[in-house]
Design a protein around this motif. Sequence first.
Motif, PDB file in Angstrom:
ATOM      1  N   VAL A 124       0.841  -1.207   0.000  1.00  0.00           N
ATOM      2  CA  VAL A 124       0.000   0.000   0.000  1.00  0.00           C
ATOM      3  C   VAL A 124       0.871   1.250   0.000  1.00  0.00           C
ATOM      4  O   VAL A 124       0.593   2.221  -0.716  1.00  0.00           O
ATOM      5  N   GLY A 159       2.309   1.749  -3.402  1.00  0.00           N
ATOM      6  CA  GLY A 159       1.276   2.262  -4.297  1.00  0.00           C
ATOM      7  C   GLY A 159       1.006   3.733  -4.077  1.00  0.00           C
ATOM      8  O   GLY A 159       0.721   4.472  -5.025  1.00  0.00           O
ATOM      9  N   ALA A 170       0.759   1.188  -8.409  1.00  0.00           N
ATOM     10  CA  ALA A 170      -0.562   0.925  -7.852  1.00  0.00           C
ATOM     11  C   ALA A 170      -1.364  -0.078  -8.682  1.00  0.00           C
ATOM     12  O   ALA A 170      -2.032  -0.958  -8.129  1.00  0.00           O
ATOM     13  N   SER A 171      -1.279   0.004  -9.988  1.00  0.00           N
ATOM     14  CA  SER A 171      -2.057  -0.918 -10.811  1.00  0.00           C
ATOM     15  C   SER A 171      -1.529  -2.343 -10.707  1.00  0.00           C
ATOM     16  O   SER A 171      -2.307  -3.295 -10.653  1.00  0.00           O
ATOM     17  N   SER A 213      -2.565  -3.720  -7.319  1.00  0.00           N
ATOM     18  CA  SER A 213      -3.985  -4.073  -7.363  1.00  0.00           C
ATOM     19  C   SER A 213      -4.204  -5.384  -8.087  1.00  0.00           C
ATOM     20  O   SER A 213      -4.994  -6.227  -7.659  1.00  0.00           O
ATOM     21  N   ARG A 214      -3.480  -5.594  -9.167  1.00  0.00           N
ATOM     22  CA  ARG A 214      -3.590  -6.830  -9.933  1.00  0.00           C
ATOM     23  C   ARG A 214      -3.115  -8.033  -9.093  1.00  0.00           C
ATOM     24  O   ARG A 214      -3.737  -9.085  -9.100  1.00  0.00           O
ATOM     25  N   PHE A 250      -3.115  -8.266  -5.747  1.00  0.00           N
ATOM     26  CA  PHE A 250      -4.109  -8.534  -4.708  1.00  0.00           C
ATOM     27  C   PHE A 250      -5.347  -9.207  -5.289  1.00  0.00           C
ATOM     28  O   PHE A 250      -5.956 -10.056  -4.643  1.00  0.00           O
ATOM     29  N   SER A 251      -5.714  -8.851  -6.507  1.00  0.00           N
ATOM     30  CA  SER A 251      -6.861  -9.505  -7.141  1.00  0.00           C
ATOM     31  C   SER A 251      -6.575 -10.972  -7.402  1.00  0.00           C
ATOM     32  O   SER A 251      -7.434 -11.837  -7.191  1.00  0.00           O
TER      33      SER A 251
END
Length: 65
Positions: free
Chosen positions: A34, A37, A44-45, A48-49, A51-52
């Motif tokens: 975090v 990011g 950040a992207s 996020s990817r 964590f997804s």
Amino acid sequence: MSSVLRLIWRLRIWHDNRAQDLIEYALMAGFVAVAAGAIMPGVASSVSRIFSKVSSVMTTAASQS
């Protein structure tokens, strides 16, 4: 109140620290991700990817149990 304390002592909730290290490392990794990011918007992207992907793998594992 003393009956609650006796129950907690009997269940040994205070002494159960299994997997505590794993949780601490996971929290630290999440914090670093975090922070990265927030500092570097380009990251950040990808964070996020990641964590997804982790979320989908955990959801799949939980549904198979």
